[in-house]
Design a protein around this motif. Structure first.
Motif, PDB file in Angstrom:
ATOM      1  N   GLU A   1      -7.580  10.988  -0.122  1.00 13.15           N
ATOM      2  CA  GLU A   1      -8.454  11.139   1.053  1.00 13.15           C
ATOM      3  C   GLU A   1      -8.877  12.583   1.262  1.00 13.15           C
ATOM      4  O   GLU A   1     -10.012  12.865   1.614  1.00 13.15           O
ATOM      5  N   THR A   2      -7.953  13.508   1.054  1.00 12.09           N
ATOM      6  CA  THR A   2      -8.204  14.907   1.367  1.00 12.09           C
ATOM      7  C   THR A   2      -8.926  15.649   0.249  1.00 12.09           C
ATOM      8  O   THR A   2      -9.873  16.388   0.505  1.00 12.09           O
ATOM      9  N   TYR A   3      -8.480  15.437  -0.991  1.00 15.83           N
ATOM     10  CA  TYR A   3      -9.011  16.212  -2.122  1.00 15.83           C
ATOM     11  C   TYR A   3      -9.814  15.372  -3.099  1.00 15.83           C
ATOM     12  O   TYR A   3     -10.306  15.885  -4.088  1.00 15.83           O
ATOM     13  N   GLY A   4      -9.964  14.085  -2.835  1.00 15.92           N
ATOM     14  CA  GLY A   4     -10.603  13.191  -3.796  1.00 15.92           C
ATOM     15  C   GLY A   4     -12.112  13.352  -3.926  1.00 15.92           C
ATOM     16  O   GLY A   4     -12.673  12.977  -4.932  1.00 15.92           O
ATOM     17  N   GLU A   5     -12.755  13.922  -2.935  1.00 12.27           N
ATOM     18  CA  GLU A   5     -14.217  13.994  -2.929  1.00 12.27           C
ATOM     19  C   GLU A   5     -14.766  15.255  -3.572  1.00 12.27           C
ATOM     20  O   GLU A   5     -15.921  15.590  -3.383  1.00 12.27           O
ATOM     21  N   GLN A   6     -13.941  15.980  -4.307  1.00  9.89           N
ATOM     22  CA  GLN A   6     -14.416  17.243  -4.886  1.00  9.89           C
ATOM     23  C   GLN A   6     -15.046  17.027  -6.239  1.00  9.89           C
ATOM     24  O   GLN A   6     -14.734  16.180  -6.968  1.00  9.89           O
TER      25      GLN A   6
ATOM     26  N   PHE B   1       5.272  12.876   4.359  1.00  7.01           N
ATOM     27  CA  PHE B   1       4.936  11.674   3.604  1.00  7.01           C
ATOM     28  C   PHE B   1       6.139  10.740   3.511  1.00  7.01           C
ATOM     29  O   PHE B   1       7.254  11.176   3.251  1.00  7.01           O
ATOM     30  N   ASP B   2       5.886   9.449   3.709  1.00  9.53           N
ATOM     31  CA  ASP B   2       6.960   8.461   3.687  1.00  9.53           C
ATOM     32  C   ASP B   2       7.334   8.048   2.273  1.00  9.53           C
ATOM     33  O   ASP B   2       8.454   7.608   2.025  1.00  9.53           O
ATOM     34  N   SER B   3       6.370   8.162   1.348  1.00  5.98           N
ATOM     35  CA  SER B   3       6.587   7.667  -0.005  1.00  5.98           C
ATOM     36  C   SER B   3       5.588   8.309  -0.945  1.00  5.98           C
ATOM     37  O   SER B   3       4.688   9.031  -0.508  1.00  5.98           O
ATOM     38  N   ILE B   4       5.722   8.015  -2.240  1.00  4.82           N
ATOM     39  CA  ILE B   4       4.747   8.509  -3.211  1.00  4.82           C
ATOM     40  C   ILE B   4       3.380   7.892  -2.929  1.00  4.82           C
ATOM     41  O   ILE B   4       2.355   8.565  -3.045  1.00  4.82           O
ATOM     42  N   ALA B   5       3.359   6.626  -2.557  1.00  2.00           N
ATOM     43  CA  ALA B   5       2.088   5.957  -2.247  1.00  2.00           C
ATOM     44  C   ALA B   5       1.401   6.654  -1.076  1.00  2.00           C
ATOM     45  O   ALA B   5       0.175   6.864  -1.095  1.00  2.00           O
ATOM     46  N   ASP B   6       2.162   7.023  -0.067  1.00  2.83           N
ATOM     47  CA  ASP B   6       1.625   7.725   1.096  1.00  2.83           C
ATOM     48  C   ASP B   6       1.089   9.097   0.677  1.00  2.83           C
ATOM     49  O   ASP B   6       0.007   9.515   1.100  1.00  2.83           O
ATOM     50  N   LEU B   7       1.827   9.793  -0.166  1.00  2.00           N
ATOM     51  CA  LEU B   7       1.402  11.094  -0.693  1.00  2.00           C
ATOM     52  C   LEU B   7       0.103  10.953  -1.473  1.00  2.00           C
ATOM     53  O   LEU B   7      -0.855  11.711  -1.251  1.00  2.00           O
ATOM     54  N   ASN B   8       0.038   9.980  -2.376  1.00  3.14           N
ATOM     55  CA  ASN B   8      -1.169   9.778  -3.180  1.00  3.14           C
ATOM     56  C   ASN B   8      -2.371   9.407  -2.324  1.00  3.14           C
ATOM     57  O   ASN B   8      -3.486   9.873  -2.574  1.00  3.14           O
ATOM     58  N   ARG B   9      -2.147   8.582  -1.304  1.00  4.93           N
ATOM     59  CA  ARG B   9      -3.226   8.201  -0.390  1.00  4.93           C
ATOM     60  C   ARG B   9      -3.781   9.439   0.315  1.00  4.93           C
ATOM     61  O   ARG B   9      -4.998   9.631   0.397  1.00  4.93           O
ATOM     62  N   TYR B  10      -2.885  10.304   0.770  1.00  7.40           N
ATOM     63  CA  TYR B  10      -3.310  11.530   1.452  1.00  7.40           C
ATOM     64  C   TYR B  10      -4.106  12.434   0.512  1.00  7.40           C
ATOM     65  O   TYR B  10      -5.148  12.974   0.881  1.00  7.40           O
ATOM     66  N   ILE B  11      -3.613  12.595  -0.715  1.00 10.24           N
ATOM     67  CA  ILE B  11      -4.296  13.451  -1.699  1.00 10.24           C
ATOM     68  C   ILE B  11      -5.691  12.906  -1.989  1.00 10.24           C
ATOM     69  O   ILE B  11      -6.673  13.668  -2.023  1.00 10.24           O
TER      70      ILE B  11
END
Length: 77
Positions: free
Chosen positions: A72-77, A60-70
């Motif tokens: 996208e990956t875990y947000g639909e639960q 991850f390049d930044s906190i924003a990048d980390l949050n975007r990944y989270i």
């Protein structure tokens, strides 16, 4: 102004902030964000560990990048 633009700088990029210092501040911020999300219940322990390892690997390049990944990956639960 202080004339701090690219053209006014002398020496290498690393002379202003070395790569290790940049890495330390970035990884500490990402780890802090991961801890906060784990403690709030947004991610569980196994997700935290997987994301922690990815962050340590420079994923991850930044906190924003980390949050975007989270999100996208875990947000639909």
């Amino acid at each position: 102004g202080q004339q701090k633009g690219k053209g006014a700088r002398k020496g290498k990029d690393g002379g202003r902030e070395d790569e290790k210092g940049e890495w330390e501040s970035k990884i500490r911020a990402q780890r802090r964000e991961l801890r906060e999300r784990r403690e709030s219940g947004e991610i569980d322990r196994s997700q935290y560990r997987a994301l922690y390892d990815q962050a340590s690997g420079g994923e991850f390049d930044s906190i924003a990048d980390l949050n975007r990944y989270i999100d996208e990956t875990y947000g639909e639960q």
